[in-house]
Design a protein around this motif. Structure first.
Motif, PDB file in Angstrom:
ATOM      1  N   THR A  97       0.805  -1.231   0.000  1.00  0.00           N
ATOM      2  CA  THR A  97       0.000   0.000   0.000  1.00  0.00           C
ATOM      3  C   THR A  97       0.832   1.272   0.000  1.00  0.00           C
ATOM      4  O   THR A  97       0.292   2.372   0.174  1.00  0.00           O
ATOM      5  N   PHE A  98       2.137   1.191  -0.242  1.00  0.00           N
ATOM      6  CA  PHE A  98       3.028   2.349  -0.087  1.00  0.00           C
ATOM      7  C   PHE A  98       3.098   3.241  -1.327  1.00  0.00           C
ATOM      8  O   PHE A  98       4.015   4.062  -1.418  1.00  0.00           O
ATOM      9  N   ASN A  99       2.144   3.104  -2.257  1.00  0.00           N
ATOM     10  CA  ASN A  99       2.162   4.005  -3.415  1.00  0.00           C
ATOM     11  C   ASN A  99       0.740   4.392  -3.835  1.00  0.00           C
ATOM     12  O   ASN A  99       0.299   4.060  -4.941  1.00  0.00           O
ATOM     13  N   PRO A 100       0.000   5.096  -2.973  1.00  0.00           N
ATOM     14  CA  PRO A 100      -1.297   5.596  -3.418  1.00  0.00           C
ATOM     15  C   PRO A 100      -1.117   6.536  -4.617  1.00  0.00           C
ATOM     16  O   PRO A 100      -0.234   7.399  -4.614  1.00  0.00           O
ATOM     17  N   MET A 101      -1.969   6.376  -5.624  1.00  0.00           N
ATOM     18  CA  MET A 101      -1.843   7.168  -6.850  1.00  0.00           C
ATOM     19  C   MET A 101      -3.221   7.561  -7.343  1.00  0.00           C
ATOM     20  O   MET A 101      -4.178   6.796  -7.230  1.00  0.00           O
ATOM     21  N   GLY A 102      -3.323   8.754  -7.898  1.00  0.00           N
ATOM     22  CA  GLY A 102      -4.578   9.226  -8.458  1.00  0.00           C
ATOM     23  C   GLY A 102      -5.090  10.440  -7.704  1.00  0.00           C
ATOM     24  O   GLY A 102      -4.366  11.057  -6.917  1.00  0.00           O
ATOM     25  N   PRO A 103      -6.318  10.841  -7.973  1.00  0.00           N
ATOM     26  CA  PRO A 103      -7.389  10.054  -8.584  1.00  0.00           C
ATOM     27  C   PRO A 103      -7.348   9.913 -10.101  1.00  0.00           C
ATOM     28  O   PRO A 103      -7.936   8.996 -10.639  1.00  0.00           O
ATOM     29  N   TRP A 104      -6.656  10.831 -10.800  1.00  0.00           N
ATOM     30  CA  TRP A 104      -6.742  10.834 -12.245  1.00  0.00           C
ATOM     31  C   TRP A 104      -5.365  10.680 -12.881  1.00  0.00           C
ATOM     32  O   TRP A 104      -4.333  11.004 -12.288  1.00  0.00           O
ATOM     33  N   LEU A 105      -5.380  10.207 -14.120  1.00  0.00           N
ATOM     34  CA  LEU A 105      -4.257  10.364 -15.036  1.00  0.00           C
ATOM     35  C   LEU A 105      -4.654  11.504 -15.971  1.00  0.00           C
ATOM     36  O   LEU A 105      -5.618  11.384 -16.729  1.00  0.00           O
ATOM     37  N   VAL A 106      -3.946  12.612 -15.890  1.00  0.00           N
ATOM     38  CA  VAL A 106      -4.301  13.811 -16.641  1.00  0.00           C
ATOM     39  C   VAL A 106      -3.342  13.961 -17.809  1.00  0.00           C
ATOM     40  O   VAL A 106      -2.115  13.946 -17.630  1.00  0.00           O
ATOM     41  N   THR A 107      -3.890  14.097 -19.008  1.00  0.00           N
ATOM     42  CA  THR A 107      -3.060  14.164 -20.208  1.00  0.00           C
ATOM     43  C   THR A 107      -2.290  15.485 -20.258  1.00  0.00           C
ATOM     44  O   THR A 107      -2.720  16.501 -19.711  1.00  0.00           O
ATOM     45  N   PRO A 108      -1.118  15.474 -20.924  1.00  0.00           N
ATOM     46  CA  PRO A 108      -0.245  16.657 -20.900  1.00  0.00           C
ATOM     47  C   PRO A 108      -0.885  17.931 -21.414  1.00  0.00           C
ATOM     48  O   PRO A 108      -0.554  19.023 -20.937  1.00  0.00           O
ATOM     49  N   ASP A 109      -1.805  17.834 -22.373  1.00  0.00           N
ATOM     50  CA  ASP A 109      -2.425  19.042 -22.908  1.00  0.00           C
ATOM     51  C   ASP A 109      -3.215  19.789 -21.848  1.00  0.00           C
ATOM     52  O   ASP A 109      -3.351  21.019 -21.913  1.00  0.00           O
ATOM     53  N   GLU A 110      -3.720  19.073 -20.858  1.00  0.00           N
ATOM     54  CA  GLU A 110      -4.481  19.717 -19.787  1.00  0.00           C
ATOM     55  C   GLU A 110      -3.581  20.197 -18.657  1.00  0.00           C
ATOM     56  O   GLU A 110      -3.899  21.167 -17.971  1.00  0.00           O
ATOM     57  N   VAL A 111      -2.435  19.536 -18.485  1.00  0.00           N
ATOM     58  CA  VAL A 111      -1.530  19.897 -17.383  1.00  0.00           C
ATOM     59  C   VAL A 111      -0.736  21.160 -17.713  1.00  0.00           C
ATOM     60  O   VAL A 111      -0.516  22.023 -16.851  1.00  0.00           O
ATOM     61  N   GLY A 112      -0.303  21.290 -18.959  1.00  0.00           N
ATOM     62  CA  GLY A 112       0.571  22.403 -19.302  1.00  0.00           C
ATOM     63  C   GLY A 112       1.991  22.142 -18.835  1.00  0.00           C
ATOM     64  O   GLY A 112       2.529  21.048 -19.010  1.00  0.00           O
ATOM     65  N   ASP A 113       2.605  23.122 -18.205  1.00  0.00           N
ATOM     66  CA  ASP A 113       4.000  23.023 -17.771  1.00  0.00           C
ATOM     67  C   ASP A 113       4.087  22.177 -16.504  1.00  0.00           C
ATOM     68  O   ASP A 113       3.590  22.579 -15.448  1.00  0.00           O
ATOM     69  N   PRO A 114       4.745  21.003 -16.565  1.00  0.00           N
ATOM     70  CA  PRO A 114       4.832  20.178 -15.355  1.00  0.00           C
ATOM     71  C   PRO A 114       5.728  20.785 -14.280  1.00  0.00           C
ATOM     72  O   PRO A 114       5.729  20.302 -13.147  1.00  0.00           O
ATOM     73  N   GLN A 115       6.470  21.825 -14.634  1.00  0.00           N
ATOM     74  CA  GLN A 115       7.312  22.499 -13.634  1.00  0.00           C
ATOM     75  C   GLN A 115       6.609  23.721 -13.032  1.00  0.00           C
ATOM     76  O   GLN A 115       7.258  24.603 -12.481  1.00  0.00           O
ATOM     77  N   ASP A 116       5.287  23.742 -13.108  1.00  0.00           N
ATOM     78  CA  ASP A 116       4.528  24.850 -12.540  1.00  0.00           C
ATOM     79  C   ASP A 116       3.321  24.324 -11.771  1.00  0.00           C
ATOM     80  O   ASP A 116       2.185  24.757 -11.974  1.00  0.00           O
ATOM     81  N   LEU A 117       3.581  23.370 -10.869  1.00  0.00           N
ATOM     82  CA  LEU A 117       2.516  22.727 -10.113  1.00  0.00           C
ATOM     83  C   LEU A 117       2.812  22.788  -8.616  1.00  0.00           C
ATOM     84  O   LEU A 117       3.938  22.531  -8.190  1.00  0.00           O
ATOM     85  N   ALA A 118       1.801  23.102  -7.824  1.00  0.00           N
ATOM     86  CA  ALA A 118       1.936  23.114  -6.368  1.00  0.00           C
ATOM     87  C   ALA A 118       1.776  21.700  -5.820  1.00  0.00           C
ATOM     88  O   ALA A 118       0.976  20.914  -6.332  1.00  0.00           O
ATOM     89  N   LEU A 119       2.544  21.360  -4.794  1.00  0.00           N
ATOM     90  CA  LEU A 119       2.465  20.065  -4.120  1.00  0.00           C
ATOM     91  C   LEU A 119       2.260  20.312  -2.630  1.00  0.00           C
ATOM     92  O   LEU A 119       3.031  21.065  -2.009  1.00  0.00           O
ATOM     93  N   ARG A 120       1.229  19.658  -2.047  1.00  0.00           N
ATOM     94  CA  ARG A 120       0.940  19.893  -0.634  1.00  0.00           C
ATOM     95  C   ARG A 120       0.537  18.594   0.060  1.00  0.00           C
ATOM     96  O   ARG A 120      -0.067  17.712  -0.548  1.00  0.00           O
TER      97      ARG A 120
END
Length: 283
Positions: free
Chosen positions: A180-203
């Motif tokens: 159970t040490f890798n909870p993932m999700g809820p979604w797989l979001v395609t790159p066109d919707e994410v935009g720049d992966p170096q501009d995301l907040a993590l909390r």
């Protein structure tokens, strides 16, 4: 697009979430969201069907959400990839990415119970941006090529047992591969919707307290560099997952911050990729 898998553990069905929050069944297009779906024409067919309004809608009802990708061949992780986390861990920022693996069967849904291993005294949390591979990557010529092999992004919690990881012979995998040490999700979001992966907040929140508040722009090695770098040492296959590192704020680096115990509640999120919530139990 936001792809997900819903249903009981081991019997999830593939689905897509449209912009207004409606959930649609993808079983007419694919049996699962896996490497074969991601590397073929599955994403294109899903996008076309969603636009045409031909997908059957799933009824609005409470349902478990599983990890958004099924049966990854490998989960590759990058350690010490934020300078602030390296500092709180007592390590120098690495000159090259630090690579380790997690067992692929650590993968669980975003709200599934996380089990504290037997004998554990130092179970810890780590919010991370996860990358899912959609095309075979082998000896990429440059980081510029990496974007073409990425199927999408997701939120991940790289749960870790620090004693197992750091005090039991130096084998990081032992502290990373507990069930159970890798909870993932809820979604797989395609790159066109994410935009720049170096501009995301993590909390991350533990029992309602904000303990991690970082930004992917502070990675030492960015997403495209990581994918390129890994392709020089291993073949990345469709469906593989890459956890790209965590910012500061883990219990290991916070004097007085207790490690996780049964009954604690973790919540982690990456901006635009969704939020998770896990209750800790005992193995």
């Amino acid at each position: 697009m936001r792809l997900l898998r819903v249903g009981p553990h081991g019997a999830e069905r593939p689905a897509v979430l449209d912009p207004d929050g409606s959930l649609f069944d993808l079983t007419g297009i694919t049996t699962d969201i896996d490497g074969a779906f991601l590397s073929g024409d599955g994403l294109e067919r899903t996008r076309d069907a969603l636009a045409a309004g031909t997908l059957p809608r799933l009824a609005d009802e409470p349902r478990r959400v599983g990890a958004p990708v099924a049966r990854p061949g490998k989960i590759v992780c990058v350690g010490l990839n934020y300078a602030d986390h390296a500092a709180e861990s007592g390590a120098e920022p690495p000159a090259e990415p630090v690579i380790f693996f997690k067992a692929s069967n650590t993968l669980v849904g975003p709200d599934d119970e996380v089990l504290i291993p037997r004998g554990s005294t130092k179970t810890d949390y780590e919010v991370e941006l996860a990358v899912v591979i959609g095309r075979t990557a082998r000896y990429l010529d440059s980081p510029d090529e990496a974007a073409g092999v990425i199927a999408g992004y997701s939120t991940c919690n790289d749960v870790s047992e620090r004693e197992f990881q750091l005090e039991r012979g130096g084998q990081w995998v032992k502290g990373k591969s507990c069930e159970t040490f890798n909870p993932m999700g809820p979604w797989l979001v395609t790159p066109d919707e994410v935009g720049d992966p170096q501009d995301l907040a993590l909390r991350t929140w533990v029992n309602g307290e904000l303990v991690q508040d970082g930004h992917s722009g502070n990675m030492i090695f960015g997403v495209h560099h990581i994918v390129w770098y890994l392709s020089r040492f291993m073949v990345l296959d469709p469906g593989d997952v890459i956890n790209t590192g965590t910012p500061a704020g883990v219990a290991l680096g916070r004097p007085g911050q207790p490690y996780l115990r049964p009954g604690d509640v973790m919540e982690v999120e990456v901006g635009g990729l969704g939020r998770q919530r896990q209750t800790l139990g005992a193995a």
